[in-house]
Design an enzyme around this catalytic site. Structure first.
Site, short mmCIF file in Angstrom:
data_model
loop_
_atom_site.label_atom_id
_atom_site.label_comp_id
_atom_site.label_asym_id
_atom_site.label_seq_id
_atom_site.Cartn_x
_atom_site.Cartn_y
_atom_site.Cartn_z
N ASN A 12 71.36 99.77 -145.57
CA ASN A 12 71.32 101.17 -145.13
C ASN A 12 70.26 101.88 -145.97
O ASN A 12 70.50 102.17 -147.14
CB ASN A 12 72.71 101.79 -145.33
CG ASN A 12 72.72 103.29 -145.10
OD1 ASN A 12 71.77 103.84 -144.55
ND2 ASN A 12 73.79 103.94 -145.53
N LYS A 14 69.22 104.82 -145.65
CA LYS A 14 69.49 106.26 -145.74
C LYS A 14 68.20 107.05 -145.43
O LYS A 14 67.41 106.60 -144.62
CB LYS A 14 70.08 106.62 -147.09
CG LYS A 14 71.25 105.70 -147.47
CD LYS A 14 72.00 106.19 -148.66
CE LYS A 14 73.08 105.17 -149.02
NZ LYS A 14 74.00 105.66 -150.02
N HIS A 98 79.62 107.00 -141.90
CA HIS A 98 79.30 106.82 -143.32
C HIS A 98 79.83 108.02 -144.10
O HIS A 98 79.80 109.14 -143.61
CB HIS A 98 77.78 106.68 -143.49
CG HIS A 98 77.40 106.24 -144.87
ND1 HIS A 98 77.39 107.11 -145.92
CD2 HIS A 98 77.07 105.04 -145.36
CE1 HIS A 98 77.04 106.45 -147.02
NE2 HIS A 98 76.84 105.19 -146.70
N GLU A 100 78.61 109.72 -146.35
CA GLU A 100 77.65 110.82 -146.53
C GLU A 100 77.59 111.69 -145.27
O GLU A 100 77.40 112.90 -145.36
CB GLU A 100 76.28 110.24 -146.89
CG GLU A 100 76.28 109.73 -148.33
CD GLU A 100 75.27 108.65 -148.64
OE1 GLU A 100 74.36 108.41 -147.83
OE2 GLU A 100 75.41 108.02 -149.71
N GLU A 168 83.89 101.18 -147.92
CA GLU A 168 83.00 101.71 -148.94
C GLU A 168 83.71 102.78 -149.75
O GLU A 168 83.77 103.94 -149.32
CB GLU A 168 81.76 102.33 -148.29
CG GLU A 168 80.95 101.38 -147.46
CD GLU A 168 79.50 101.83 -147.36
OE1 GLU A 168 78.64 101.08 -147.80
OE2 GLU A 168 79.25 102.95 -146.89
N GLY A 174 76.33 104.37 -154.78
CA GLY A 174 75.20 104.88 -155.56
C GLY A 174 75.52 105.19 -157.01
O GLY A 174 74.71 105.82 -157.70
N SER A 213 77.45 100.00 -154.39
CA SER A 213 76.79 99.44 -155.57
C SER A 213 76.72 97.92 -155.58
O SER A 213 76.81 97.30 -156.64
CB SER A 213 77.45 99.97 -156.85
OG SER A 213 77.26 101.37 -156.96
C1 PEP Z 1 75.99 102.97 -148.89
O1 PEP Z 1 75.73 104.15 -148.99
O2 PEP Z 1 76.29 102.49 -147.78
C2 PEP Z 1 75.94 102.15 -150.09
C3 PEP Z 1 76.71 101.11 -150.13
O3 PEP Z 1 75.13 102.58 -151.10
P1 PEP Z 1 74.84 101.84 -152.50
O4 PEP Z 1 74.71 100.37 -152.22
O5 PEP Z 1 73.57 102.43 -152.99
O6 PEP Z 1 76.01 102.12 -153.39
#
Ligand code: PEP
Length: 251
Positions: A12, A14, A98, A100, A168, A174, A213
């Site tokens: 992703n 973003k 998601h 976000e 998630e 992040g 992460s």
């Molecule tokens: C995400 O936002 O889907 C995600 C998993 O981000 P990150 O891997 O940067 O934690």
């Protein structure tokens, strides 16, 4: 048998990526054949890059997806993009719900479900994201939150082919923090139980991705956990070397 589910490593990007960064995607495509024995690869760039990336990915061992869609097929929705527009550009899967989007745009479970159905209407798989916040985790509400999100965000007609769940934890996105492998096993086992009880055999075969992460250094441990059928990767999906190394970490 969940152990036979082929892993998917989905990136992703973003709101990152300009035409000038296409070389990074080229590097992913160049390395994709080497990891094809381990996992399917999907890259979800910003909508502006989908058509160009899909063109590059033609005949290669990686697919291109989208990060969100509007539930409707067309209409007066300035700035929004319909699922059909994304598939027209070459997307083969659409991430919906998601955290976000849920946080930045106040998206509800019901809207997420409509978006998943919009992805199907356009003929592609929906990747539905669920996850608890830090405050919900601290309050011991994780399983209850996930149960509610799954009940409301997943359409009744979900199958192993048309729907992927991405767990998630919001606090892990992040931040560099991840749950322990034991916690991931417990939560993915809980999700599997709910999916199987509602969708029977289809639920037993649905992919459940872990996201939050994931990076080359922790991928092998996380991907080896029972009922983890791949990863949704944010930051580490922006670098071809890291993204491919994560796929190599699949059992
Ligand atoms: C995400 O936002 O889907 C995600 C998993 O981000 P990150 O891997 O940067 O934690």
């Amino acid at each position: 048998m969940t152990d036979a589910i082929r892993p998917l490593i989905a990136g992703n990007w973003k709101m990152n990526g300009l035409k000038a960064q296409a070389a990074e995607f080229d590097a992913m495509l160049n390395g994709a054949a080497d990891v094809a024995g381990k996992a399917d690869l999907l890259v979800c760039p910003p909508a502006t890059l989908i058509a160009a990336f899909a063109e590059k990915a033609r005949g290669k061992k990686a697919a291109v997806g989208a990060q969100d869609c509007h539930p409707k097929v067309s209409g007066a929705h300035t700035g929004d993009i319909a699922a059909e527009m994304l598939t027209d550009a070459g997307a083969t899967a659409i991430i919906v719900g998601h955290s976000e989007r849920r946080a930045d745009h106040g998206e509800s479970d019901i809207l997420v479900k409509q978006k998943a159905e919009a992805a199907w209407r356009a003929g592609v798989t929906a990747i539905v994201c669920i996850g608890e916040t830090q405050a919900q985790r601290d309050a011991g509400q994780t399983l209850e939150i996930l149960r509610g999100q799954l009940n409301l965000s997943l359409p009744d007609a979900s199958t192993a082919a048309n729907l992927i769940v991405a767990y998630e934890p919001v606090w892990a996105i992040g931040t560099g923090l991840t749950p322990t492998a034991k916690d991931v096993e417990q939560i993915h086992g809980f999700i599997r139980e709910l999916l199987t009880s509602r969708f029977k055999d289809e639920g037993a075969r649905m992919r459940i991705l872990y996201g939050g992460s994931v990076k080359p250094s922790n991928a092998a441990e996380l991907m080896a956990v029972k009922n983890v059928n791949g990863a949704l990767v944010g930051g580490a999906s922006l670098k071809a070397a890291d993204f491919l190394a994560i796929a190599k970490g699949c059992p």
